[in-house]
Write a protein that holds these residues in place. Structure first.
Motif, PDB file in Angstrom:
ATOM      1  N   LYS A  13       0.849  -1.181   0.000  1.00 32.10           N
ATOM      2  CA  LYS A  13       0.000   0.000   0.000  1.00 32.10           C
ATOM      3  C   LYS A  13       0.893   1.242   0.000  1.00 32.10           C
ATOM      4  N   GLY A  14       0.246   2.402  -0.099  1.00 26.76           N
ATOM      5  CA  GLY A  14       0.992   3.653   0.014  1.00 26.76           C
ATOM      6  C   GLY A  14       1.889   3.960  -1.169  1.00 26.76           C
ATOM      7  N   THR A  15       1.573   3.411  -2.357  1.00 27.75           N
ATOM      8  CA  THR A  15       2.422   3.675  -3.513  1.00 27.75           C
ATOM      9  C   THR A  15       2.362   5.141  -3.928  1.00 27.75           C
ATOM     10  N   ARG A  16       1.238   5.813  -3.629  1.00 35.57           N
ATOM     11  CA  ARG A  16       1.139   7.241  -3.955  1.00 35.57           C
ATOM     12  C   ARG A  16       2.025   8.088  -3.044  1.00 35.57           C
ATOM     13  N   PHE A  17       2.579   7.464  -2.007  1.00 36.63           N
ATOM     14  CA  PHE A  17       3.425   8.180  -1.064  1.00 36.63           C
ATOM     15  C   PHE A  17       4.896   8.139  -1.464  1.00 36.63           C
ATOM     16  N   ARG A  18       5.210   7.449  -2.536  1.00 33.96           N
ATOM     17  CA  ARG A  18       6.594   7.382  -2.984  1.00 33.96           C
ATOM     18  C   ARG A  18       7.025   8.734  -3.553  1.00 33.96           C
ATOM     19  N   PRO A  19       8.328   9.096  -3.464  1.00 33.57           N
ATOM     20  CA  PRO A  19       9.460   8.282  -3.008  1.00 33.57           C
ATOM     21  C   PRO A  19       9.706   8.328  -1.505  1.00 33.57           C
ATOM     22  N   LEU A  20       8.829   8.993  -0.744  1.00 38.35           N
ATOM     23  CA  LEU A  20       9.073   9.136   0.691  1.00 38.35           C
ATOM     24  C   LEU A  20       8.993   7.793   1.409  1.00 38.35           C
ATOM     25  N   SER A  21       8.123   6.902   0.936  1.00 38.22           N
ATOM     26  CA  SER A  21       7.973   5.598   1.595  1.00 38.22           C
ATOM     27  C   SER A  21       9.094   4.632   1.243  1.00 38.22           C
ATOM     28  N   PHE A  22      10.030   5.029   0.359  1.00 33.62           N
ATOM     29  CA  PHE A  22      11.196   4.185   0.100  1.00 33.62           C
ATOM     30  C   PHE A  22      12.103   4.098   1.330  1.00 33.62           C
ATOM     31  N   GLU A  23      12.154   5.176   2.113  1.00 35.22           N
ATOM     32  CA  GLU A  23      13.117   5.270   3.205  1.00 35.22           C
ATOM     33  C   GLU A  23      12.537   4.869   4.555  1.00 35.22           C
ATOM     34  N   VAL A  24      11.245   5.034   4.732  1.00 34.66           N
ATOM     35  CA  VAL A  24      10.620   4.759   6.019  1.00 34.66           C
ATOM     36  C   VAL A  24       9.202   4.275   5.754  1.00 34.66           C
ATOM     37  N   PRO A  25       8.678   3.315   6.538  1.00 34.13           N
ATOM     38  CA  PRO A  25       7.279   2.911   6.347  1.00 34.13           C
ATOM     39  C   PRO A  25       6.350   4.119   6.453  1.00 34.13           C
ATOM     40  N   VAL A 401      11.725  14.344  -7.324  1.00 30.67           N
ATOM     41  CA  VAL A 401      13.096  13.908  -7.557  1.00 30.67           C
ATOM     42  C   VAL A 401      13.343  12.652  -6.730  1.00 30.67           C
ATOM     43  N   LEU A 402      13.653  11.554  -7.393  1.00 27.41           N
ATOM     44  CA  LEU A 402      13.888  10.305  -6.691  1.00 27.41           C
ATOM     45  C   LEU A 402      15.206  10.358  -5.913  1.00 27.41           C
ATOM     46  N   PRO A 403      15.376   9.446  -4.943  1.00 28.25           N
ATOM     47  CA  PRO A 403      16.537   9.523  -4.041  1.00 28.25           C
ATOM     48  C   PRO A 403      17.881   9.458  -4.774  1.00 28.25           C
ATOM     49  N   HIS A 404      18.894  10.071  -4.133  1.00 22.15           N
ATOM     50  CA  HIS A 404      20.301   9.988  -4.535  1.00 22.15           C
ATOM     51  C   HIS A 404      20.561  10.581  -5.928  1.00 22.15           C
ATOM     52  N   LYS A 405      19.814  11.640  -6.280  1.00 25.04           N
ATOM     53  CA  LYS A 405      20.034  12.296  -7.561  1.00 25.04           C
ATOM     54  C   LYS A 405      20.788  13.608  -7.336  1.00 25.04           C
ATOM     55  N   GLU A 406      21.695  13.914  -8.237  1.00 25.09           N
ATOM     56  CA  GLU A 406      22.414  15.180  -8.205  1.00 25.09           C
ATOM     57  C   GLU A 406      22.069  15.939  -9.474  1.00 25.09           C
ATOM     58  N   LEU A 407      21.284  16.988  -9.319  1.00 20.51           N
ATOM     59  CA  LEU A 407      20.788  17.721 -10.477  1.00 20.51           C
ATOM     60  C   LEU A 407      21.808  18.766 -10.923  1.00 20.51           C
ATOM     61  N   SER A 408      21.663  19.172 -12.182  1.00 19.41           N
ATOM     62  CA  SER A 408      22.601  20.169 -12.714  1.00 19.41           C
ATOM     63  C   SER A 408      21.884  21.362 -13.342  1.00 19.41           C
ATOM     64  N   ARG A 409      20.545  21.305 -13.392  1.00 17.58           N
ATOM     65  CA  ARG A 409      19.791  22.389 -14.017  1.00 17.58           C
ATOM     66  C   ARG A 409      18.390  22.462 -13.422  1.00 17.58           C
ATOM     67  N   SER A 410      17.584  23.375 -13.938  1.00 17.12           N
ATOM     68  CA  SER A 410      16.221  23.549 -13.462  1.00 17.12           C
ATOM     69  C   SER A 410      15.287  22.508 -14.073  1.00 17.12           C
TER      70      SER A 410
END
Length: 417
Positions: A13-25, A401-410
């Motif tokens: 459940k809680g798929t609409r809560f991603r990417p926050l639910s990747f790190e903690v229930p 923005v999904l976890p562990h991404k390093e962006l370079s522009r807007s």
């Protein structure tokens, strides 16, 4: 004696809560500075005669959940236990499967609360109504406008007796403006209809591998299998509330729920609110947990986690900043969630579009629409996952923005994978 059961669901459940639910229930995601279900536990612990709180779900009992349970037991001086389902059993299957644990000690009644709701939890008022007129099922109800009521369980009541005459889960046409809050008070005899559903499922010979059928006789849906079936038989009643209430289905609704809880903290938990003092950052309606701030302007409706660094000249409002994040000098963060350990560079702007209820309609509720429409990402709040790095002087608008991404522009209106 009384007990309480909190239905926390599971990782499916809680798929609409991603990417926050990747790190903690999802039930442990911080809303207004504390884990989502801590608000439920606090409310249950304040009810006189409460003896035990049970969490039912199919999450693995990992370290964060175990640590939370231990801390909750110490803080509230109550047994708080987790009962893990062997499979997803629906909103009622876990209650029946763990019926012996729930009824141990012969409680007078037990509360059942869905984890993904935000409320002021009028549990004492529900208990008083139950004791005044005892029935197997008491539902907490509130009102919604005609259009939004179709997204909830709708209740038709007898206005004199408050008996539920008709119940339909997410109807296709308008039924009633009274909706189910997902907060209940059950008598022990309420488990008998669940037993009847279980036995009927066995007799029907539900097959696990049959397409379109839910797996096993143990799967019981309270709303469809019990409430709809028993409505109008003198067993289900509704207690109406005009207090705060909202579902927490998505990250945007978590931000709205945080605002609702923060608005109540002045009366319920003033110690959780940061205070504005001369010479300090300008603060309004903000929860601040051991962060380091220089001279920013914070609030209203901001929650800042432990170990957060907020640089000089930062503007932060209507946002959640999770622990370990860094907001460098002169950044602007509006209507966004900044993930654990993320960094926002100098003069960068991270902004989302709120999807709040219509303030001119007192019965309006939070819309839980899909992220997409016609193949396009709908404008919504901006979410930075865990350990994202935003460079200086860029704009991140209505993006995820999904976890562990390093962006370079807007980026605007995009999901950055």
């Amino acid at each position: 004696m009384l007990k309480a059961v909190i239905l926390i669901g599971g990782p499916q459940k809680g798929t609409r809560f991603r990417p926050l639910s990747f790190e903690v229930p999802k039930p442990l995601f911080p809303v207004a500075g504390v884990p989502m279900i801590q608000h439920h536990i606090e409310a249950c612990a304040q009810v006189p005669g409460m003896q035990e709180i049970l969490l039912i779900g199919f999450y693995q009992p990992d370290e964060p959940l175990t640590q939370f349970l231990e801390a909750a037991q110490q803080e509230f001086n109550l047994p708080v236990r987790y009962l893990q389902e062997f499979a997803p059993l629906g909103t009622g299957g876990g209650l029946y499967h763990f019926r012996d644990q729930i009824l141990a000690g012969s409680p007078e009644a037990f509360f059942v609360l869905n984890a993904d709701v935000c409320s002021d939890f009028p549990l004492s008022a529900m208990l008083e109504a139950h004791r005044h007129q005892r029935h197997p099922f008491l539902l907490l109800g509130t009102t919604a406008n005609r259009t939004q009521s179709l997204n909830y369980g709708c209740i038709v009541e007898n206005p004199q007796t408050h008996e539920v005459l008709h119940y339909v889960e997410k109807p296709s046409t308008f039924i009633s403006d009274i909706i189910n809050c997902g907060i209940y008070l059950f008598s022990p005899e309420a488990l008998k209809p669940l037993r009847d559903v279980f036995q009927r499922n066995q007799q029907d010979g539900q097959l696990e591998d049959s397409p379109g059928l839910w797996p096993g006789a143990g799967t019981i849906r309270l709303e469809q299998d019990v409430f709809s079936a028993l409505a109008g038989q003198g067993q289900i009643y509704v207690h109406l509330t005009d207090g705060i209430w909202s579902q927490i289905k998505s990250a945007g609704s978590a931000l709205y729920a945080s605002r609702l809880y923060l608005s109540r903290y002045q009366d319920t938990h003033p110690e959780r609110l940061a205070k504005h003092t001369p010479g300090s950052p300008r603060i309004r309606g903000t929860h601040l947990a051991y962060g380091v701030c220089f001279s920013p302007q914070l609030g209203p409706n901001v929650s800042i986690g432990k170990g957060v660094t907020v640089g000089e000249g930062v503007r932060l409002r209507e946002s959640i900043v999770l622990h370990g994040a860094t907001l460098q000098e002169h950044t602007c963060v509006l209507h966004s969630i900044v993930g654990w350990g993320s960094t926002v560079g100098r003069w960068a702007r991270v902004e989302g579009t709120p999807n709040d209820p219509n303030p001119n309609d007192p019965r309006a509720r939070m819309d839980s629409e899909s992220l997409f429409k016609d193949g396009k990402l709908l404008p919504a709040i901006t979410i930075l996952g865990c350990r994202v790095r935003i460079p200086a002087e860029v704009l991140i608008l209505n993006s995820i923005v999904l976890p562990h991404k390093e962006l370079s522009r807007s980026f605007t209106n995009q999901i950055i994978l």
